[in-house]
Write a protein that holds these residues in place. Structure first.
Motif, PDB file in Angstrom:
ATOM      1  N   LEU A   1      -4.876  21.313  24.179  1.00 16.64           N
ATOM      2  CA  LEU A   1      -4.856  22.343  23.146  1.00 16.64           C
ATOM      3  C   LEU A   1      -6.250  22.707  22.638  1.00 16.64           C
TER       4      LEU A   1
ATOM      5  N   GLN B   1      -3.928  13.410  20.693  1.00 16.68           N
ATOM      6  CA  GLN B   1      -3.898  14.824  21.082  1.00 16.68           C
ATOM      7  C   GLN B   1      -4.813  15.623  20.174  1.00 16.68           C
ATOM      8  N   LEU B   2      -5.705  16.391  20.799  1.00 12.03           N
ATOM      9  CA  LEU B   2      -6.696  17.170  20.075  1.00 12.03           C
ATOM     10  C   LEU B   2      -6.291  18.639  20.045  1.00 12.03           C
ATOM     11  N   GLN B   3      -6.934  19.406  19.147  1.00 12.04           N
ATOM     12  CA  GLN B   3      -6.594  20.819  18.997  1.00 12.04           C
ATOM     13  C   GLN B   3      -7.803  21.612  18.518  1.00 12.04           C
ATOM     14  N   GLY B   4      -7.718  22.940  18.715  1.00 14.09           N
ATOM     15  CA  GLY B   4      -8.734  23.847  18.182  1.00 14.09           C
ATOM     16  C   GLY B   4     -10.052  23.789  18.935  1.00 14.09           C
TER      17      GLY B   4
ATOM     18  N   ILE C   1      -9.152  22.945  10.165  1.00 14.87           N
ATOM     19  CA  ILE C   1      -8.533  22.462  11.388  1.00 14.87           C
ATOM     20  C   ILE C   1      -9.042  21.066  11.701  1.00 14.87           C
ATOM     21  N   ASN C   2      -8.161  20.087  11.566  1.00 10.18           N
ATOM     22  CA  ASN C   2      -8.493  18.736  11.969  1.00 10.18           C
ATOM     23  C   ASN C   2      -8.442  18.678  13.485  1.00 10.18           C
TER      24      ASN C   2
ATOM     25  N   ARG D   1      -4.758  16.418  16.380  1.00 12.21           N
ATOM     26  CA  ARG D   1      -3.429  16.942  16.058  1.00 12.21           C
ATOM     27  C   ARG D   1      -2.429  15.828  15.813  1.00 12.21           C
ATOM     28  N   ASP D   2      -2.503  14.791  16.644  1.00 10.83           N
ATOM     29  CA  ASP D   2      -1.570  13.681  16.498  1.00 10.83           C
ATOM     30  C   ASP D   2      -2.170  12.450  17.159  1.00 10.83           C
TER      31      ASP D   2
END
Length: 450
Positions: free
Chosen positions: A165, A125-128, A84-85, A88-89
């Motif tokens: 996220l 935008q970040l994630q995880g 998981i990077n 995200r974008d």
């Protein structure tokens, strides 16, 4: 029955039969856990299965349970780092639109300018999960991207870091975010850094990250000042007096509104005051807006503001048509907790909010949308005849609206169709903004029809 009488009859069962049964069960479990699972898990997870099997064979069940817990935690941590990077974008905000769609044409021209507009906003935008294992990758990628475009036309002035996220942030990662903010502002000279929590409760961590990110110290300002030109330093001082260099927002729309305000104020100081965002550069209009915020405005100035609000949307050549349409509106006053209309009722008018604040919400749903001055409501029902899609309520002490009834609009459609078509443009304008709204471009579905 065997549960109660089993111990008594066990002595009569041949040992070879018990041994065969245990051997059969053991082989079946080995085939199910080790052989049949091959290819159904990745290599790391499958290695954990073999680790549990070996430990159970050598040391017993208790040791195998501990080995299983260690293997599961290690596998989770390794997969979080590997697969998981956290980013995200990463893109500019050139194609994103906030809900502040009542800005003046001059302000919109600034935002649409490729050199000083939304292209200067970088959305990340970040994630995880963000934790000690991947926070270094996150910060290095951001710094690397900014260093690549530094000194070019693509260099951003504003950065929005969206944590909506993000599932969790550990303490070490939270401290790293504070350091990243300082690097962005002091070393890379980002003029405004905006952090989006994704909820009103704040960031998903125990560390007071919201407070630390929103804090701006004098040391940070003094450190960045010597490296700027006199003109840039003067502009930065002007922006600091009206806009903080760091801001924490609960949603992406609020962050984008703030970023747009900074860009507009940066390009033209006359737009520094928030009350001047949705009127053109006109002394009387500006005075009317000031008076409106002080609850002291004449009826003539109210009509002037209504005319300007409609003119912001109507880009036609016949400006006199707007004045004709404004004369067809009727003034209405509502007080706190008054219902403007209820969901499912007949659409018999469209209104424009001149003073006060309203909310639009779906019945049986907690989702609501704030309606601020300068906004049209009910335009879709007026033109298309559909029933009200939401309930609209006054939440300020008072609200002044100007209403266009369906009978009046139908009469205009017959006698002066060019004037009536302005409302068609209003519908298209609001539909365009709602389709392009940032909540529809990322992942949210918050935007409501009015």
């Amino acid at each position: 029955m065997l549960f109660f009488v089993g111990p008594h009859i066990a002595s009569y069962i041949p040992r070879c039969m018990a041994g065969t049964l245990l051997l059969h069960i053991g082989i079946d479990l080995i085939l199910e856990g080790v052989y049949d699972s091959h290819g159904k898990f990745d290599n790391l997870e499958y290695a954990g299965i073999w680790l549990i099997t070996i430990v159970m064979t050598v040391y017993g069940m208790s040791a195998a349970l501990i080995a299983g817990i260690i293997a599961a935690l290690s596998t989770y941590a390794a997969q979080s780092i590997t697969h998981i990077n956290p980013i995200r974008d990463m893109c500019t905000a050139s194609s994103f639109r906030s809900s502040s769609w009542d800005r003046s044409p001059e302000a919109l021209a600034i935002l649409d300018d490729d050199r000083i507009g939304r292209n200067k906003i970088l959305l990340i935008q970040l994630q995880g999960h963000v934790f000690f294992g991947n926070v270094a990758l996150l910060t290095d990628n951001i710094k690397g991207t900014l260093n690549e475009v530094k000194g070019t036309d693509e260099e951003p002035w504003i950065i929005i870091l969206d944590f909506s996220l993000i599932v969790a942030i550990d303490s070490s990662a939270a401290h790293a975010m504070v350091k990243l903010k300082n690097i962005l502002q002091n070393a890379l000279h980002i003029e405004a850094t905006i952090f989006v929590t994704g909820c009103v409760e704040g960031f998903p961590c125990e560390f007071p990250l919201s407070r630390e990110l929103a804090r701006t110290t004098n040391d940070e300002e003094e450190e960045s000042a010597p490296t700027q030109s006199p003109e840039a330093a003067m502009r930065a001082d002007l922006l600091r007096r009206n806009f903080p260099r760091s801001r924490v927002c609960s949603d992406l729309d609020s962050a984008l509104i703030f970023a747009e305000d900074v860009l507009i104020a940066r390009a033209d100081p006359t737009f520094t005051h928030s009350q001047n965002r949705n009127v053109a550069r006109n002394d009387r209009l500006y005075s009317a807006q000031i008076a409106l915020n002080e609850f002291d405005i004449s009826l003539d100035d109210e009509l002037l503001l209504v005319t300007q609000y409609i003119a912001n949307i109507h880009k036609g050549k016949h400006s006199q048509d707007v004045s004709v349409l404004v004369r067809s509106f009727k003034r209405e006053v509502y007080f706190k907790d008054a219902i403007i209309w209820k969901q499912g009722s007949e659409s018999d008018c469209a209104k424009i909010l001149v003073h006060g604040t309203l909310t639009s919400h779906l019945e049986g749903n907690e989702t609501c949308e704030l309606i601020t001055k300068g906004s049209f409501i009910g335009e879709l029902g007026l033109v298309h005849g559909i029933r009200r899609l939401t309930t609209v309520k006054c939440i300020s002490d008072s609200a002044v609206l100007y209403s266009l009834s369906k009978e009046t609009w139908d009469d205009l459609s017959e006698r002066q169709p060019r004037v009536a078509r302005i409302m068609d443009g209003v519908v298209i304008h609001y539909l365009t903004h709602r389709v392009q709204h940032v909540s529809n471009r990322i992942f949210e579905t918050r935007c409501l029809p009015i």
